[in-house]
Design an enzyme around this catalytic site. Sequence first.
Site, PDB file in Angstrom:
ATOM      1  N   CYS A  21       0.837  -1.198   0.000  1.00 28.85           N
ATOM      2  CA  CYS A  21       0.000   0.000   0.000  1.00 28.85           C
ATOM      3  C   CYS A  21       0.871   1.247   0.000  1.00 28.85           C
ATOM      4  CB  CYS A  21      -0.903   0.044   1.241  1.00 28.85           C
ATOM      5  SG  CYS A  21      -1.917  -1.426   1.482  1.00 28.85           S
ATOM      6  N   ARG A  24      -5.025   6.938   0.569  1.00 30.37           N
ATOM      7  CA  ARG A  24      -4.101   5.848   0.278  1.00 30.37           C
ATOM      8  C   ARG A  24      -4.527   5.017  -0.916  1.00 30.37           C
ATOM      9  NH1 ARG A  24      -5.597   1.709   3.957  1.00 30.37           N
ATOM     10  NH2 ARG A  24      -3.677   0.587   3.486  1.00 30.37           N
ATOM     11  N   ASN A  58       0.290  -2.403   5.443  1.00 32.79           N
ATOM     12  CA  ASN A  58       0.955  -3.657   5.750  1.00 32.79           C
ATOM     13  C   ASN A  58       2.387  -3.422   6.237  1.00 32.79           C
ATOM     14  OD1 ASN A  58       2.528  -6.261   5.064  1.00 32.79           O
ATOM     15  ND2 ASN A  58       0.397  -6.870   4.884  1.00 32.79           N
TER      16      ASN A  58
END
Length: 326
Positions: free
Chosen positions: A2, A16, A79
């Site tokens: 991400c 995001r 993550n």
Amino acid sequence: MCTSIIFSPADHYFGRNLDLEISFGQQVVITPRKYEFKFKNMPSLKNHNAIVGIAMVADGYPLYFDASNEKGLGMAGLNYNGNAHYFPVTDEDKDNIASFEFIPWILGQCGTVAEAKNLLSRINITNLNFKPEMQASPLHWLLADKTGASVVIESDADGLHVYDNPVGVLTNNPKFPLQLFNLNNYSNVSSAEPKNGFSKDVDFNLYSREMGSRDLPGGADSASRFVRATFNKFNAPVSDDNNKNIDTYFHILHSVEQQKGVDQVGPGKFEYTIYSSGTNLDTSDFYYTTYENKRINHIDIHKEDLTASDLITFPMLDQVTINDQN
């Protein structure tokens, strides 16, 4: 993986890319002020800031991937596999918050990064799961507000770290200080044509435009995306027009998106950018695009009843749309 950014041309845009190989049935979710947030080890929040973002709703509870509140504070979990470390519940003078509760705990109570830092000084991120079959994701977080300030929050084996973020960008591994240090390797990258620093006795042929950005990394790995998103953000045009700025914001995110088929994570499985989200932290207007639908979709939270107690949800528009002009 991400990528998350805060982009501040005039107003402040936060959000995001969510990059995964599977979708979780996520929706746009508005949590109004009187929805009761229940926590594993802390008192409920029965009255709190209204929140909007992308979440999976499980058993009536919004599991936010990223969100912003009506005060102008945004937060995204990315993550952080292999580094994230959550702790057992402690009897010490700490607020025991599970990772899936972290975003509503902060956004529900705080309006600025400075206020959040006070809360963060007491937090112990616990290793509890939402359900036995729903394991906690290994995450770190970007937190930003409408002043343009941002911090990175990482719960490592040696404790909780809160780093001021001078670039307003976060991807995944390695740890944030190493990502920031790695930018030193790209100080020669420029949006301008390069000057000859090789030798005055050697003539060079600039055979192409964009030679100044030739050394910009182009991979989908997290270190490359961190450098590329930072470069693109700081070299993006700014405008007095909100629509142009939100369009530029999505161009920055899309410049590090992942295409299906190029990032294999298992047999027949490929990670891709499922959606890109953004909130104008100054107005609370929420925007998103999806992999299939690049049209910028807009939700005005002020058209909803923010004093209610029930979640307000919107399905994500993820169908390919083509405009027939003739």
